[in-house]
Design a protein around this motif. Structure first.
Motif, PDB file in Angstrom:
ATOM      1  N   ILE A 162       0.844  -1.203   0.000  1.00 55.27           N
ATOM      2  CA  ILE A 162       0.000   0.000   0.000  1.00 55.27           C
ATOM      3  C   ILE A 162       0.875   1.248   0.000  1.00 55.27           C
ATOM      4  O   ILE A 162       0.622   2.203  -0.756  1.00 55.27           O
ATOM      5  CB  ILE A 162      -0.937  -0.016   1.222  1.00 55.27           C
ATOM      6  CG1 ILE A 162      -1.994  -1.111   1.068  1.00 55.27           C
ATOM      7  CG2 ILE A 162      -1.610   1.351   1.417  1.00 55.27           C
ATOM      8  CD1 ILE A 162      -2.780  -1.396   2.342  1.00 55.27           C
ATOM      9  N   GLY A 163       1.911   1.252   0.854  1.00 55.35           N
ATOM     10  CA  GLY A 163       2.798   2.403   0.905  1.00 55.35           C
ATOM     11  C   GLY A 163       3.502   2.653  -0.409  1.00 55.35           C
ATOM     12  O   GLY A 163       3.605   3.797  -0.876  1.00 55.35           O
ATOM     13  N   ILE A 164       3.989   1.591  -1.048  1.00 49.45           N
ATOM     14  CA  ILE A 164       4.682   1.740  -2.330  1.00 49.45           C
ATOM     15  C   ILE A 164       3.731   2.238  -3.416  1.00 49.45           C
ATOM     16  O   ILE A 164       4.071   3.132  -4.199  1.00 49.45           O
ATOM     17  CB  ILE A 164       5.337   0.403  -2.737  1.00 49.45           C
ATOM     18  CG1 ILE A 164       6.541   0.107  -1.833  1.00 49.45           C
ATOM     19  CG2 ILE A 164       5.772   0.440  -4.206  1.00 49.45           C
ATOM     20  CD1 ILE A 164       7.124  -1.279  -2.028  1.00 49.45           C
ATOM     21  N   GLU A 165       2.536   1.658  -3.467  1.00 54.82           N
ATOM     22  CA  GLU A 165       1.567   2.111  -4.467  1.00 54.82           C
ATOM     23  C   GLU A 165       1.208   3.576  -4.267  1.00 54.82           C
ATOM     24  O   GLU A 165       1.043   4.327  -5.244  1.00 54.82           O
ATOM     25  CB  GLU A 165       0.309   1.237  -4.411  1.00 54.82           C
ATOM     26  CG  GLU A 165       0.516  -0.181  -4.897  1.00 54.82           C
ATOM     27  CD  GLU A 165       0.976  -0.240  -6.345  1.00 54.82           C
ATOM     28  OE1 GLU A 165       0.317   0.367  -7.213  1.00 54.82           O
ATOM     29  OE2 GLU A 165       2.011  -0.890  -6.602  1.00 54.82           O
ATOM     30  N   GLU A 218      -2.069   6.151   6.866  1.00 54.86           N
ATOM     31  CA  GLU A 218      -2.436   7.459   6.318  1.00 54.86           C
ATOM     32  C   GLU A 218      -3.145   7.311   4.975  1.00 54.86           C
ATOM     33  O   GLU A 218      -4.069   8.066   4.663  1.00 54.86           O
ATOM     34  CB  GLU A 218      -1.191   8.329   6.175  1.00 54.86           C
ATOM     35  CG  GLU A 218      -0.571   8.715   7.511  1.00 54.86           C
ATOM     36  CD  GLU A 218       0.630   9.618   7.344  1.00 54.86           C
ATOM     37  OE1 GLU A 218       0.489  10.681   6.705  1.00 54.86           O
ATOM     38  OE2 GLU A 218       1.709   9.251   7.840  1.00 54.86           O
ATOM     39  N   VAL A 219      -2.702   6.351   4.182  1.00 55.65           N
ATOM     40  CA  VAL A 219      -3.381   6.084   2.914  1.00 55.65           C
ATOM     41  C   VAL A 219      -4.816   5.625   3.187  1.00 55.65           C
ATOM     42  O   VAL A 219      -5.766   6.093   2.547  1.00 55.65           O
ATOM     43  CB  VAL A 219      -2.619   5.026   2.095  1.00 55.65           C
ATOM     44  CG1 VAL A 219      -3.329   4.759   0.762  1.00 55.65           C
ATOM     45  CG2 VAL A 219      -1.180   5.460   1.855  1.00 55.65           C
ATOM     46  N   ALA A 220      -4.976   4.728   4.162  1.00 58.84           N
ATOM     47  CA  ALA A 220      -6.314   4.253   4.519  1.00 58.84           C
ATOM     48  C   ALA A 220      -7.187   5.396   5.005  1.00 58.84           C
ATOM     49  O   ALA A 220      -8.387   5.471   4.665  1.00 58.84           O
ATOM     50  CB  ALA A 220      -6.205   3.167   5.590  1.00 58.84           C
ATOM     51  N   ALA A 221      -6.621   6.290   5.793  1.00 56.30           N
ATOM     52  CA  ALA A 221      -7.395   7.421   6.313  1.00 56.30           C
ATOM     53  C   ALA A 221      -7.842   8.349   5.183  1.00 56.30           C
ATOM     54  O   ALA A 221      -8.978   8.829   5.172  1.00 56.30           O
ATOM     55  CB  ALA A 221      -6.573   8.185   7.342  1.00 56.30           C
ATOM     56  N   LEU A 222      -6.959   8.588   4.227  1.00 51.82           N
ATOM     57  CA  LEU A 222      -7.340   9.410   3.075  1.00 51.82           C
ATOM     58  C   LEU A 222      -8.449   8.744   2.281  1.00 51.82           C
ATOM     59  O   LEU A 222      -9.394   9.401   1.820  1.00 51.82           O
ATOM     60  CB  LEU A 222      -6.129   9.661   2.183  1.00 51.82           C
ATOM     61  CG  LEU A 222      -5.110  10.687   2.680  1.00 51.82           C
ATOM     62  CD1 LEU A 222      -3.866  10.670   1.793  1.00 51.82           C
ATOM     63  CD2 LEU A 222      -5.726  12.084   2.695  1.00 51.82           C
ATOM     64  N   ARG A 235      -8.875  -0.545  -2.127  1.00 52.12           N
ATOM     65  CA  ARG A 235      -9.752  -1.576  -2.704  1.00 52.12           C
ATOM     66  C   ARG A 235      -8.926  -2.633  -3.431  1.00 52.12           C
ATOM     67  O   ARG A 235      -9.177  -3.836  -3.288  1.00 52.12           O
ATOM     68  CB  ARG A 235     -10.768  -0.943  -3.662  1.00 52.12           C
ATOM     69  CG  ARG A 235     -11.860  -0.136  -2.983  1.00 52.12           C
ATOM     70  CD  ARG A 235     -13.000   0.142  -3.968  1.00 52.12           C
ATOM     71  NE  ARG A 235     -12.542   0.845  -5.158  1.00 52.12           N
ATOM     72  CZ  ARG A 235     -12.449   2.171  -5.278  1.00 52.12           C
ATOM     73  NH1 ARG A 235     -12.783   2.937  -4.246  1.00 52.12           N
ATOM     74  NH2 ARG A 235     -12.035   2.739  -6.396  1.00 52.12           N
ATOM     75  N   THR A 236      -7.958  -2.199  -4.220  1.00 49.16           N
ATOM     76  CA  THR A 236      -7.107  -3.154  -4.940  1.00 49.16           C
ATOM     77  C   THR A 236      -6.334  -4.023  -3.963  1.00 49.16           C
ATOM     78  O   THR A 236      -6.173  -5.234  -4.168  1.00 49.16           O
ATOM     79  CB  THR A 236      -6.138  -2.407  -5.872  1.00 49.16           C
ATOM     80  OG1 THR A 236      -6.897  -1.598  -6.775  1.00 49.16           O
ATOM     81  CG2 THR A 236      -5.293  -3.385  -6.666  1.00 49.16           C
ATOM     82  N   ALA A 237      -5.849  -3.414  -2.887  1.00 50.25           N
ATOM     83  CA  ALA A 237      -5.113  -4.178  -1.879  1.00 50.25           C
ATOM     84  C   ALA A 237      -5.984  -5.274  -1.280  1.00 50.25           C
ATOM     85  O   ALA A 237      -5.539  -6.425  -1.118  1.00 50.25           O
ATOM     86  CB  ALA A 237      -4.610  -3.239  -0.777  1.00 50.25           C
TER      87      ALA A 237
END
Length: 320
Positions: A162-165, A218-222, A235-237
């Motif tokens: 997730i972080g890399i994407e 942070e990605v999840a929160a956004l 969603r892709t993850a």
């Protein structure tokens, strides 16, 4: 007075590690004492997993010096591919723990995740933290691993994935290729500094997988706040993790599956996509919430070792 026998369990991952001490004759999970440890790193010299394990076990012995250790169960990330001599590792950890060598058990983190989530029942479990790996097993004849190949080319749907994407999307927006990831770019620069500094700041770190995985919340929160780019990544993850889990459902196993790991704490679109994709790919399988954590699984493993219930090693999943 002879001190009561205890089991010591260790759970080692890319974002941290923990040790748990429990009386052998107490109910599972009761009177548990826990210590926190450092995270595992991977550099040119190899994985630090054994150093982290030995350090945490030594800290436990120092914290509870009068405790008799009957068995030690260790679940470790990267064990199958990054530890050259598991037998030597067992001897080293037994020496640090002061436990009988025959009662020290070393397992891939997927196995302790499996034991924690399904409580020893056969089926498949996917563990999603810094990395992602699934194991389908009956703890006897069937051992099917899927994923867990590392963040350079795998760990689909994990924290580091997730972080890399998110960083990839942010770089595209930084470079003017798209305008879709402006919020991700701002968040990434707050965490890691200006985008041009990322290669020097991140690629040179031995613990880069854990550091990048730390961006996933942070990605999840956004995504939860409605950012389209972050939502798409989450969603892709979730779908990628579901596909990994279904692939671990070996034909020789019951159609029973579960999950574990910190990334599932994101909930929302990640969990919804995971459940929907699993149902689509394996409509005949039962998906159950986890009974416990990987640390619970490491305790379970130590209790099996103490009780003589583990009769054979199963490399590259289990060494004793």
């Amino acid at each position: 007075m002879i001190p009561a026998a205890h089991v010591l369990a260790v759970d080692l991952g890319g974002t941290g590690s923990r040790a748990a001490l429990e009386p052998l004759d107490a109910a599972f999970g009761s009177r548990r004492r826990v210590l926190e440890g450092g995270r595992v790193a991977v550099a040119s010299a190899g994985s630090t997993v054994l150093d982290v394990a030995a350090s945490l076990i030594a800290a436990a012995r120092a914290e509870w010096p009068d405790v008799a250790i009957a068995a030690v169960g260790v679940g470790a990330t990267g064990l199958a591919s990054l530890v050259a001599d598991p037998d030597a590792a067992l001897a080293r950890l037994a020496d640090v723990a002061g436990a009988p060598p025959a009662s020290v058990v070393l397992a891939v983190d997927a196995l302790t995740a499996h034991l924690g989530a399904l409580g020893g029942r056969p089926g498949a479990v996917v563990a999603v933290g810094t990395g992602a790996i699934a194991l389908g097993t009956d703890l006897d004849a069937v051992w099917r691993r899927v994923g867990g190949w590392g963040h350079l080319w795998d760990d689909r749907g994990s924290g580091v994935w997730i972080g890399i994407e998110a960083l990839k999307a942010a770089i595209r927006t930084h470079d003017g290729v798209t305008t879709e990831a402006a919020a991700l770019l701002r968040a990434a620069e707050r965490r890691f500094g200006p985008a041009p500094s990322w290669p020097g700041e991140l690629l040179t770190r031995a613990d880069r997988a854990g550091v990048i995985a730390g961006f996933a919340p942070e990605v999840a929160a956004l995504g939860a706040d409605g950012d389209a780019a972050a939502s798409a990544i989450m969603r892709t993850a979730g779908c990628e993790v579901a596909a990994t889990l279904v692939a671990a459902l070996d034909p020789g196993l019951p159609r029973l599956a579960s999950w574990t790991g910190g990334v599932f704490g994101a909930g929302g679109e990640y969990s919804a996509a995971f459940e929907a994709e699993f149902a689509r790919l394996a409509p005949d399988a039962e998906l159950q919430p986890p009974q416990g954590t990987p640390l619970d699984g490491a305790v379970h493993l130590a209790r099996l070792a103490a009780g003589g219930a583990l009769h054979a090693a199963h490399p590259p999943f289990l060494w004793r």
